[in-house]
Design an enzyme around this catalytic site. Structure first.
Site, PDB file in Angstrom:
ATOM      1  N   LYS A   1      27.606  46.685  32.651  1.00  0.00           N
ATOM      2  CA  LYS A   1      27.920  46.510  34.075  1.00  0.00           C
ATOM      3  C   LYS A   1      26.711  45.906  34.754  1.00  0.00           C
ATOM      4  O   LYS A   1      25.590  46.091  34.292  1.00  0.00           O
ATOM      5  CB  LYS A   1      28.221  47.874  34.712  1.00  0.00           C
ATOM      6  CG  LYS A   1      28.992  47.789  36.005  1.00  0.00           C
ATOM      7  CD  LYS A   1      30.480  47.697  35.754  1.00  0.00           C
ATOM      8  CE  LYS A   1      31.244  47.376  37.011  1.00  0.00           C
ATOM      9  NZ  LYS A   1      32.708  47.494  36.784  1.00  0.00           N
TER      10      LYS A   1
ATOM     11  N   ASP B   1      33.989  42.602  40.048  1.00  0.00           N
ATOM     12  CA  ASP B   1      34.135  43.982  40.517  1.00  0.00           C
ATOM     13  C   ASP B   1      34.074  43.867  42.047  1.00  0.00           C
ATOM     14  O   ASP B   1      34.349  42.782  42.584  1.00  0.00           O
ATOM     15  CB  ASP B   1      33.014  44.879  39.953  1.00  0.00           C
ATOM     16  CG  ASP B   1      33.290  46.371  40.151  1.00  0.00           C
ATOM     17  OD1 ASP B   1      34.074  46.938  39.385  1.00  0.00           O
ATOM     18  OD2 ASP B   1      32.734  46.973  41.093  1.00  0.00           O
TER      19      ASP B   1
HETATM   20  P1  NDP Z   1      37.192  44.236  46.232  1.00  0.00           P
HETATM   21  O1  NDP Z   1      35.846  43.792  46.590  1.00  0.00           O
HETATM   22  O2  NDP Z   1      38.281  43.251  46.031  1.00  0.00           O
HETATM   23  O3  NDP Z   1      37.724  45.297  47.298  1.00  0.00           O
HETATM   24  C1  NDP Z   1      37.024  46.468  47.554  1.00  0.00           C
HETATM   25  C2  NDP Z   1      37.785  47.276  48.571  1.00  0.00           C
HETATM   26  O4  NDP Z   1      37.210  48.574  48.658  1.00  0.00           O
HETATM   27  C3  NDP Z   1      37.725  46.699  49.974  1.00  0.00           C
HETATM   28  O5  NDP Z   1      38.877  47.027  50.673  1.00  0.00           O
HETATM   29  C4  NDP Z   1      36.495  47.414  50.542  1.00  0.00           C
HETATM   30  O6  NDP Z   1      36.459  47.478  51.956  1.00  0.00           O
HETATM   31  C5  NDP Z   1      36.666  48.781  49.969  1.00  0.00           C
HETATM   32  N1  NDP Z   1      35.358  49.428  49.880  1.00  0.00           N
HETATM   33  C6  NDP Z   1      34.260  49.002  49.202  1.00  0.00           C
HETATM   34  N2  NDP Z   1      33.230  49.824  49.380  1.00  0.00           N
HETATM   35  C7  NDP Z   1      33.680  50.792  50.183  1.00  0.00           C
HETATM   36  C8  NDP Z   1      33.078  51.939  50.739  1.00  0.00           C
HETATM   37  N3  NDP Z   1      31.795  52.250  50.486  1.00  0.00           N
HETATM   38  N4  NDP Z   1      33.864  52.744  51.507  1.00  0.00           N
HETATM   39  C9  NDP Z   1      35.161  52.425  51.758  1.00  0.00           C
HETATM   40  N5  NDP Z   1      35.779  51.341  51.265  1.00  0.00           N
HETATM   41  C10 NDP Z   1      35.048  50.536  50.495  1.00  0.00           C
HETATM   42  O7  NDP Z   1      37.007  45.135  44.927  1.00  0.00           O
HETATM   43  P2  NDP Z   1      38.083  45.565  43.831  1.00  0.00           P
HETATM   44  O8  NDP Z   1      39.420  45.767  44.459  1.00  0.00           O
HETATM   45  O9  NDP Z   1      37.949  44.655  42.695  1.00  0.00           O
HETATM   46  O10 NDP Z   1      37.489  46.968  43.374  1.00  0.00           O
HETATM   47  C11 NDP Z   1      37.902  48.210  43.936  1.00  0.00           C
HETATM   48  C12 NDP Z   1      37.557  49.330  42.980  1.00  0.00           C
HETATM   49  O11 NDP Z   1      38.242  49.123  41.744  1.00  0.00           O
HETATM   50  C13 NDP Z   1      36.088  49.473  42.618  1.00  0.00           C
HETATM   51  O12 NDP Z   1      35.793  50.832  42.398  1.00  0.00           O
HETATM   52  C14 NDP Z   1      35.989  48.726  41.292  1.00  0.00           C
HETATM   53  O13 NDP Z   1      34.897  49.168  40.522  1.00  0.00           O
HETATM   54  C15 NDP Z   1      37.312  49.114  40.666  1.00  0.00           C
HETATM   55  N6  NDP Z   1      37.810  48.259  39.586  1.00  0.00           N
HETATM   56  C16 NDP Z   1      37.991  46.920  39.760  1.00  0.00           C
HETATM   57  C17 NDP Z   1      38.511  46.149  38.741  1.00  0.00           C
HETATM   58  C18 NDP Z   1      38.796  44.700  38.882  1.00  0.00           C
HETATM   59  O14 NDP Z   1      39.311  44.121  37.926  1.00  0.00           O
HETATM   60  N7  NDP Z   1      38.520  44.085  40.023  1.00  0.00           N
HETATM   61  C19 NDP Z   1      38.825  46.745  37.428  1.00  0.00           C
HETATM   62  C20 NDP Z   1      38.672  48.175  37.381  1.00  0.00           C
HETATM   63  C21 NDP Z   1      38.161  48.872  38.426  1.00  0.00           C
HETATM   64  P3  NDP Z   1      35.344  46.664  52.785  1.00  0.00           P
HETATM   65  O15 NDP Z   1      35.849  45.259  52.818  1.00  0.00           O
HETATM   66  O16 NDP Z   1      35.301  47.323  54.115  1.00  0.00           O
HETATM   67  O17 NDP Z   1      34.052  46.797  52.037  1.00  0.00           O
HETATM   68  O1  2IT Z   2      35.526  48.270  36.259  1.00  0.00           O
HETATM   69  C1  2IT Z   2      36.085  47.405  35.558  1.00  0.00           C
HETATM   70  O2  2IT Z   2      36.708  47.691  34.540  1.00  0.00           O
HETATM   71  C2  2IT Z   2      36.023  46.007  36.006  1.00  0.00           C
HETATM   72  N1  2IT Z   2      35.459  45.729  37.062  1.00  0.00           N
HETATM   73  C3  2IT Z   2      36.595  44.914  35.152  1.00  0.00           C
HETATM   74  C4  2IT Z   2      35.609  44.518  34.075  1.00  0.00           C
HETATM   75  C5  2IT Z   2      35.995  43.326  33.252  1.00  0.00           C
HETATM   76  O3  2IT Z   2      35.166  42.968  32.393  1.00  0.00           O
HETATM   77  O4  2IT Z   2      37.067  42.733  33.427  1.00  0.00           O
END
Ligand code: NDP
Ligand code: 2IT
Length: 454
Positions: A129, A169
């Site tokens: 990561k 992420d």
């Molecule tokens: P994005 O950047 O697309 O979206 C993040 C979202 O979470 C936004 O709505 C953001 O709001 C909100 N957010 C971020 N930080 C905070 C905080 N401190 N408090 C409240 N809301 C918050 O990210 P993703 O959708 O890709 O990721 C969301 C989660 O999913 C994370 O935990 C990530 O690690 C996990 N994840 C993502 C994957 C992927 O493929 N993208 C795969 C597996 C897990 P704001 O705009 O206000 O910051």
């Molecule tokens: O938390 C996660 O699994 C991710 N942000 C996706 C990682 C990836 O390599 O696609």
């Protein structure tokens, strides 16, 4: 401390002393250690092999300076990180996070989770990561581009298609992956699948954008069927976040017959009593993906949308629901939220974000026989589809959306079955998918580590 064995107690105490103050890392390590001790107790050879000490220590951790120039011509300095946690079963694989809160503790917690998650996918991927405390909010495209180019100018020497394959992420989507990939290619002069989540015109996989949210719903569907003999049909679903994971979880939950009532961001949440229709979700995508705006804006554009500012007491989790899906960030669902959800009749909490529930909340839900799907299992669809992108890049072919989606679906069903079967064998009850997922992921990694003496 809830450890049952002297071995786990000792290993965790040493880890705590060595990583003092790293709250998120210690939280993830504690949860995992508590789960694994049951398995290690039954396999005492692993203790002789010092497997926990070896497993919990990252193979490599790099921290570097990222200097870039903003639109006013001023120098800016950020901190970049990459943890290469474990390569026992494949090259390091895991996302990059751009958020002002990013520090060593957060990167290490995410890396450790990723090791077990990637193993659960059954694809050959180790765990890593990375990221930076750079805040993309309010930055211009050109500032983001200059930051990404500078970040990759250091990162390139640590990664490669057979070494370490980053992806997105929080704060890293298609735009950032494009700038990062372009810079890597310029420096190395090679066109390889060194990053996933790429654009479709240069090696990206269909369905990668949707994969985490869709996969979460596929996993939740299996859990609802197996543990409560029910489905999404007619369920009220509360989702937090409005980024990549939240948007596609909302889309799939709706397709499966659920009624999604909420979405949120770090300022507040929207409530749509009649459910977020595909038409409303299209407006969300426009606001979040195109305009990079705030979820509050939805209330100005669609009728029937009520916006709440989030406070210590006015929380998205107060909304009455059957299924809750935290899809924003770590520790966004507290013990008090879990209590509110249970009181209001919620039957399932399905984690889309990484470690969104504090450990006490997760334990409370499991004890109360609420379906609790732990992030490393239920959000593995994103990285699984990244693994499928790597396969397509290796064979220099691309599969159709349906092919990728169908493979994703069967991977999520397999992950559910593996974690459920370990929950039944090792957990406190069949609801203990937390212990189940940790052990199911750990088995293969431990075997490979022992075989390789690493
Ligand atoms: P994005 O950047 O697309 O979206 C993040 C979202 O979470 C936004 O709505 C953001 O709001 C909100 N957010 C971020 N930080 C905070 C905080 N401190 N408090 C409240 N809301 C918050 O990210 P993703 O959708 O890709 O990721 C969301 C989660 O999913 C994370 O935990 C990530 O690690 C996990 N994840 C993502 C994957 C992927 O493929 N993208 C795969 C597996 C897990 P704001 O705009 O206000 O910051
Ligand atoms: O938390 C996660 O699994 C991710 N942000 C996706 C990682 C990836 O390599 O696609």
């Amino acid at each position: 401390m809830a450890f049952k064995t002297e071995y786990a107690k000792k290993v965790y105490a040493e880890l705590e002393a060595k990583n003092a103050g790293e709250k998120e890392f210690l939280q993830a390590a504690k949860e995992i250690t508590e789960s694994l001790e049951v398995y290690i107790e039954k396999n005492p050879k692993l203790q002789e092999q010092k497997i926990l000490e070896r497993f919990l220590e990252p193979e490599r951790f790099v921290q570097f300076k990222v200097v870039w120039v903003d639109d006013k011509g001023q120098f800016q300095v950020n901190r970049g990180f990459r943890v290469q946690y474990n390569s026992a079963i494949g090259p390091y694989k895991g996302g990059l996070r751009l958020h002002p809160s990013v520090n060593a503790s957060i990167i290490k917690f995410l890396g450790l989770e990723q090791v077990l998650k990637n193993s659960l996918t059954t694809l050959p991927m180790g765990g890593g990561k990375g990221g930076s405390d750079f805040d993309p909010k309010g930055k211009s495209d050109m500032e983001v581009m200059r930051f990404c180019q500078s970040f990759m100018t250091e990162l390139y020497r640590h990664i490669g298609p057979d070494t370490d394959v980053p992806a997105g992420d929080i704060g890293v989507g298609g735009r950032e992956i494009g700038y990062l990939f372009g810079q890597y290619k310029r420096i190395r002069d090679e066109f390889t699948g060194v990053l996933t989540g790429k654009g479709l015109s240069y090696g990206g996989s269909l369905a990668r954008t949707q994969a985490t949210g869709y996969g979460l719903c596929y996993y939740a569907q299996e859990a609802l069927k197996t543990l409560k003999n029910t489905s999404f049909e007619g369920k009220r679903v509360v989702i937090s976040g409005s980024g990549n994971v939240a948007i596609y979880a909302c889309e799939k939950a709706t397709q499966l017959g659920g009624k999604v009532i909420t979405l949120s961001d770090s300022n507040g949440y929207v409530v749509v009593e009649n459910g977020i229709t595909p038409e409303i979700l299209a407006v969300v995508k426009q606001i979040k993906e195109v305009e990079r705006g705030r979820i509050k804006e939805l209330a100005n554009r669609c009728p029937g949308v009520v916006y709440h500012e989030t406070t210590a007491t006015d929380r998205v989790w107060n909304t009455k629901c059957d299924v809750a899906m935290p899809c924003a960030t770590q520790n966004e669902l507290l013990l008090k939220d879990a209590e509110t959800l249970v009181k209001n009749g919620c039957i399932a909490v399905c984690e889309g974000a990484n470690m969104p529930s504090e450990l006490e909340a997760a334990k409370y839900l499991i004890k109360n026989e609420i379906i609790f799907t732990p992030a490393k299992a239920s959000n593995a669809g994103g990285v699984a589809t990244s693994g499928l992108e790597m396969s397509q890049n290796s064979e220099r072919l691309s599969w159709t959306f349906e092919e990728v989606d169908q493979k994703l679906h069967s991977i999520m069903v397999n992950i559910f079955n593996a974690s459920y079967s370990c929950a039944c064998e090792y957990g406190s009850s069949k609801y203990d998918l937390l212990t189940g997922a940790n052990i199911a992921g750990f088995k293969k990694v431990a075997e490979a580590m022992v075989a390789q003496a690493i």
